[in-house]
Design an enzyme around this catalytic site. Structure first.
Site, PDB file in Angstrom:
ATOM      1  N   CYS A  22      48.495  35.734  37.331  1.00 11.70           N
ATOM      2  CA  CYS A  22      49.576  36.458  36.682  1.00 11.70           C
ATOM      3  C   CYS A  22      50.097  37.568  37.596  1.00 11.70           C
ATOM      4  CB  CYS A  22      49.073  37.053  35.365  1.00 11.70           C
ATOM      5  SG  CYS A  22      50.304  38.068  34.526  1.00 11.70           S
ATOM      6  N   CYS A  26      49.150  41.122  35.732  1.00 14.46           N
ATOM      7  CA  CYS A  26      47.797  41.657  35.539  1.00 14.46           C
ATOM      8  C   CYS A  26      46.757  41.032  36.456  1.00 14.46           C
ATOM      9  CB  CYS A  26      47.365  41.503  34.085  1.00 14.46           C
ATOM     10  SG  CYS A  26      47.015  39.790  33.590  1.00 14.46           S
ATOM     11  N   CYS A  75      50.276  33.834  30.550  1.00 11.25           N
ATOM     12  CA  CYS A  75      49.050  34.589  30.793  1.00 11.25           C
ATOM     13  C   CYS A  75      48.467  34.980  29.444  1.00 11.25           C
ATOM     14  CB  CYS A  75      49.341  35.838  31.625  1.00 11.25           C
ATOM     15  SG  CYS A  75      47.883  36.878  31.885  1.00 11.25           S
ATOM     16  N   CYS A  94      47.687  39.189  29.327  1.00 16.77           N
ATOM     17  CA  CYS A  94      48.687  40.247  29.108  1.00 16.77           C
ATOM     18  C   CYS A  94      49.925  39.765  28.368  1.00 16.77           C
ATOM     19  CB  CYS A  94      49.096  40.880  30.441  1.00 16.77           C
ATOM     20  SG  CYS A  94      50.128  39.810  31.488  1.00 16.77           S
ATOM     21  N   ASP A 121      52.495  31.104  63.848  1.00 15.38           N
ATOM     22  CA  ASP A 121      51.276  30.606  63.211  1.00 15.38           C
ATOM     23  C   ASP A 121      51.576  29.294  62.497  1.00 15.38           C
ATOM     24  OD1 ASP A 121      48.949  30.156  61.825  1.00 15.38           O
ATOM     25  OD2 ASP A 121      49.027  32.005  60.657  1.00 15.38           O
TER      26      ASP A 121
END
Length: 410
Positions: A198, A201, A214, A217, A334
């Site tokens: 989430c 949270c 979620c 929350c 990279d």
């Protein structure tokens, strides 16, 4: 549109001169150098050129160039459009785009996701479209969480600017939560590896297809007002807009839905806007088809894991595919991100690896259990396959190398 000061008019003239010289000398289309010259002379030039005009900003990790091109096509139903829909998506490019089309009231600007806060301030947009957020060139760009937080903070400073936002992307949803004025689009999110927790949270997200929530929350996927039903975009009032796109893949139907939502925010009639999307057949070489030595070669650009996943969805069945990988400055040095890509969709095809980092790609394909061949370049790849269709997926500079080779030969 407001009148420009004498200094701004001079800056605009010098911008156009620099851009023209760049094009004539073969150094590029002039968007970047032109904007750089203009902003050096008048640092406020972008804001001055945007003043009094209706500006839409299009931003996200993937799909912004195509969505910008779709949006510009849709808005052309209402008259000329100023746009940078062929790539230069930083303030220099925005300044050039606005300077080149001074008579256009409607403007559509593709915005690099890191520059969105600046453009919110400088361009005073009428609407902002937020497409998606995922990992991209992490050796020189911030993590997804950091970028989402940057967006949220910027949007909190302009809470009344209308947003068109992707309800299927948790990071976009959280960032857009700072706004008082959001229209949600079912924009899709096939790549979900960056959004299992989430944004609010940090707890685990429950996911069921595109739906997510979620339980800790309460952050939940918003109900979208704009949806997609097969090859039809459904507007908030129930109007069904048929899509007859020349660009492949589910992701481009989602891009088209966002473009139509932006056009609707500008007051463009959907019956006029929808058919105009058919005119978009290639975007800065993306999806272009080149015929060479009896082969029909289609070019797909993919710069990060989410982009490669969508490119695999666009491949024609059974035909050979060339995978091209470079790692130059604009790609990011990279290449470890290729281990986030699941290459199993190309299993059973003839696969050829090219590019500066083709051996990195070869190792990755071997790990994924994919049979492949390493060849020198695109010409060798074309010679290696029989006449017929050939798909090419390349990251940014590899894509540009291939386009340059085709331009040279053709």
């Amino acid at each position: 549109m407001t009148d420009l000061s004498a200094r701004a008019k001079f800056a605009t003239a010098m911008l156009r001169t620099a851009a023209t010289l760049s094009r004539v000398s073969g150094r590029g289309d002039g968007s970047v150098i032109g904007g750089r010259v203009g902003l050096t002379i008048e640092p406020r030039l972008l804001s001055m050129l945007a003043s009094g005009r209706r500006v839409a900003l299009i931003s996200g990790t993937n799909g912004k160039t195509t969505t910008t091109r779709f949006t510009a096509a849709a808005l052309e139903a209402a008259g000329p459009v100023a746009t940078n829909s062929f790539g230069a998506n930083m303030p220099t490019g925005h300044t050039t785009a606005l300077a080149k089309a001074r008579d256009a009231v409607n403007c559509v600007l593709e915005v690099d996701e890191h520059y969105l806060p600046q453009l919110l301030n400088d361009a005073t947009p009428q609407v902002v479209a937020l497409l998606n957020l995922s990992r991209d060139q992490l050796d020189r760009a911030m993590e997804v969480s950091g970028l989402a937080a940057k967006w949220r903070e910027a949007l909190s400073q302009a809470p009344d600017v209308p947003l068109i936002a992707n309800a299927d992307d948790p990071w976009v949803t959280w960032a857009a939560g700072a706004s008082n004025n959001v229209t949600w689009v079912a924009g899709g999110q096939r790549w979900q590896e960056d959004s299992w927790v989430c944004p609010q949270c940090g707890k685990h997200l429950d996911r069921y297809g595109e739906f997510w929530r979620c339980v800790a929350c309460g952050l939940t996927r918003p109900s979208p007002s704009w949806t997609i039903d097969g090859d039809v975009v459904v507007a908030p009032d129930g109007t069904r807009v048929p899509l007859d796109l020349r660009l492949p893949g589910q992701v481009n139907r989602a891009n088209a839905a966002t473009a139509l939502a932006v056009a609707s925010a500008f007051g463009v009639d959907m019956a006029a806007a929808g058919p105009r999307l058919t005119s978009v057949t290639s975007v800065a070489g993306r999806y272009a088809v080149v015929r060479r030595d009896g082969r029909r070669v289609r070019l797909l650009l993919s710069k990060n894991p989410a982009g490669w996943l969508e490119a695999f969805d666009m491949l024609e069945p059974r035909c050979p595919v060339v995978l091209a990988l470079n790692a130059r400055e604009v790609d990011g040095f990279d290449t470890s991100w290729i281990y986030d890509v699941d290459f199993s969709p190309v299993h059973g095809r003839r696969v050829l690896a090219i590019g500066d980092r083709r051996m990195d790609l070869a190792v990755r394909l071997q790990v994924n259990g994919i049979d492949f061949e390493v060849v020198e370049d695109i010409s060798a790849a074309i010679e290696a396959v029989p006449p017929g269709d050939l798909e090419v997926i390349a990251n940014y500079t590899a894509f540009q190398d291939i386009r340059a080779e085709f331009d040279r030969v053709n």
